[in-house]
Scaffold this motif. Structure first.
Motif, short mmCIF file in Angstrom:
data_model
loop_
_atom_site.label_atom_id
_atom_site.label_comp_id
_atom_site.label_asym_id
_atom_site.label_seq_id
_atom_site.Cartn_x
_atom_site.Cartn_y
_atom_site.Cartn_z
N ALA A 219 11.68 -70.09 2.26
CA ALA A 219 10.92 -68.93 2.74
C ALA A 219 11.04 -67.73 1.81
O ALA A 219 11.12 -66.59 2.25
CB ALA A 219 11.39 -68.54 4.14
N GLN A 220 11.00 -67.98 0.51
CA GLN A 220 11.09 -66.87 -0.44
C GLN A 220 9.95 -65.88 -0.27
O GLN A 220 10.11 -64.68 -0.47
CB GLN A 220 11.12 -67.40 -1.88
CG GLN A 220 11.43 -66.32 -2.92
CD GLN A 220 12.77 -65.64 -2.68
OE1 GLN A 220 13.76 -66.30 -2.38
NE2 GLN A 220 12.79 -64.31 -2.78
N ASN A 221 8.77 -66.38 0.15
CA ASN A 221 7.63 -65.47 0.36
C ASN A 221 7.95 -64.43 1.43
O ASN A 221 7.51 -63.27 1.33
CB ASN A 221 6.37 -66.25 0.75
CG ASN A 221 6.50 -66.97 2.09
OD1 ASN A 221 7.48 -67.69 2.32
ND2 ASN A 221 5.53 -66.80 2.97
N LEU A 222 8.71 -64.82 2.46
CA LEU A 222 9.08 -63.87 3.51
C LEU A 222 10.08 -62.85 2.99
O LEU A 222 9.99 -61.66 3.30
CB LEU A 222 9.66 -64.60 4.72
CG LEU A 222 8.75 -65.61 5.41
CD1 LEU A 222 9.45 -66.19 6.63
CD2 LEU A 222 7.42 -64.97 5.80
N ARG A 223 11.03 -63.30 2.18
CA ARG A 223 12.00 -62.37 1.61
C ARG A 223 11.32 -61.41 0.63
O ARG A 223 11.67 -60.22 0.57
CB ARG A 223 13.15 -63.15 0.94
CG ARG A 223 14.02 -63.88 1.96
CD ARG A 223 15.21 -64.56 1.34
NE ARG A 223 14.88 -65.78 0.63
CZ ARG A 223 14.74 -66.98 1.21
NH1 ARG A 223 14.89 -67.11 2.53
NH2 ARG A 223 14.47 -68.05 0.48
N ASP A 224 10.35 -61.91 -0.11
CA ASP A 224 9.60 -61.03 -1.01
C ASP A 224 8.83 -59.98 -0.21
O ASP A 224 8.75 -58.81 -0.63
CB ASP A 224 8.61 -61.86 -1.85
CG ASP A 224 9.30 -62.77 -2.85
OD1 ASP A 224 10.50 -62.57 -3.12
OD2 ASP A 224 8.63 -63.70 -3.36
N ALA A 225 8.25 -60.40 0.92
CA ALA A 225 7.53 -59.46 1.77
C ALA A 225 8.48 -58.41 2.35
O ALA A 225 8.18 -57.21 2.36
CB ALA A 225 6.82 -60.20 2.90
#
Length: 290
Positions: A219-225
């Motif tokens: 879930a790197q996209n969530l951490r980036d968000a």
């Protein structure tokens, strides 16, 4: 009970009290009182109980009326609207049983009850509503969108927060909000977009609520968000009993596990857990007007 089914242990308590901005106590084991006591023991002193259908929304309102630190949100889940209109003979055993479709009139009846509940003082939100293109096929999109637009109108008319369920429908959710005009307080529950979408939400003043999946390896996209979301628009939630944070993924989730997710969020932001907790506590109270 196997280890996989056993509740995770209590985390270390937070020093700053926070709220679980989205939970489903009616789908969790044990009593409401037990869940609230367990949560309060680790610093989670307030919860927002969210309805997904008429019966669940009625239960949410009744539970909020009976417990000072429970606030309700009421709605027809995006997947519920097509079931009401078209029927679902197979049923979805995770939340609903088999049902025959009642057409647009049945949806209007259900929305009328959500409207009635939304007027109650201890109902602080209208949701979870929105669009879900993961579980509902093309034949159900029209019913979903009609229901979503109706919920937006209900939230605005009653001055309540709008709680959005957005699954594989980012562009269309944002489009409908633009077309209808979003309520003053709009919350993307279990935020699932990327950093670019987070910047769009930030520009519009939408709250982004992060769940246990922000801890998942993939879930790197969530951490980036989360890294780019303004701190004053960030909330934390469990969506319990779903989305249990690592390292307990796959085991039952509950509000008392908020500290696990919040600490992971603080790491992503590069701030202390107390600062993170103070921010989400203030934000949740502002978002749900309590």
């Amino acid at each position: 009970m196997s280890a996989k089914d056993a509740p995770p242990p209590l985390p270390e308590p937070l020093l700053v009290e926070v709220a679980d901005s989205h939970t489903h106590l009616d789908l969790q084991s044990g009593t409401v009182e037990e869940a609230l006591v367990k949560a309060a023991a680790v610093g989670v002193t307030t919860v927002v109980q969210v309805g997904c259908d008429v019966k669940g929304s009625q239960w949410a309102a009744e539970t909020a009326a009976a417990h000072e630190h429970v606030h309700a949100a009421v709605a027809l889940h995006p997947n519920e609207a097509p079931r009401i209109v078209l029927g679902d003979p197979g049923g979805d055993s995770s939340r609903h049983g088999p049902r025959q479709g009642g057409g647009d009139a049945a949806l209007d009846d259900a929305l009328s009850e959500i409207d009635r509940l939304a007027a109650l003082p201890y109902v602080r939100g209208v949701g979870e509503t929105g669009l879900d293109f993961f579980r509902t096929g093309p034949e159900g999109i029209a019913a979903q969108e009609r229901s979503f637009r109706a919920h937006i109108e209900i939230a605005k008319r009653h001055g309540k927060a709008l709680v959005i369920h957005d699954r594989e429908a980012h562009a269309d959710v944002l489009r409908v909000l633009d077309e209808e005009g979003a309520p003053d307080r709009t919350v993307f529950h279990c935020y699932s977009g990327d950093a670019a979408m987070a910047e769009i939400c930030a520009a519009k003043g939408y709250y982004m609520s992060f769940a246990g999946n922000v801890t998942f390896k993939n879930a790197q996209n969530l951490r980036d968000a989360l890294a780019v979301a303004p701190l004053d628009l960030v909330l934390v939630e469990t969506d319990a009993p779903f989305l249990t944070p690592a390292p307990y993924r796959g085991r039952p989730n509950a509000p008392y596990l908020i500290p696990v997710t919040l600490r992971a969020m603080a790491q992503v932001r590069g701030i202390g857990e107390n600062e993170m907790a103070e921010a989400v506590a203030v934000n949740t109270a502002r978002a749900f007007d309590y």
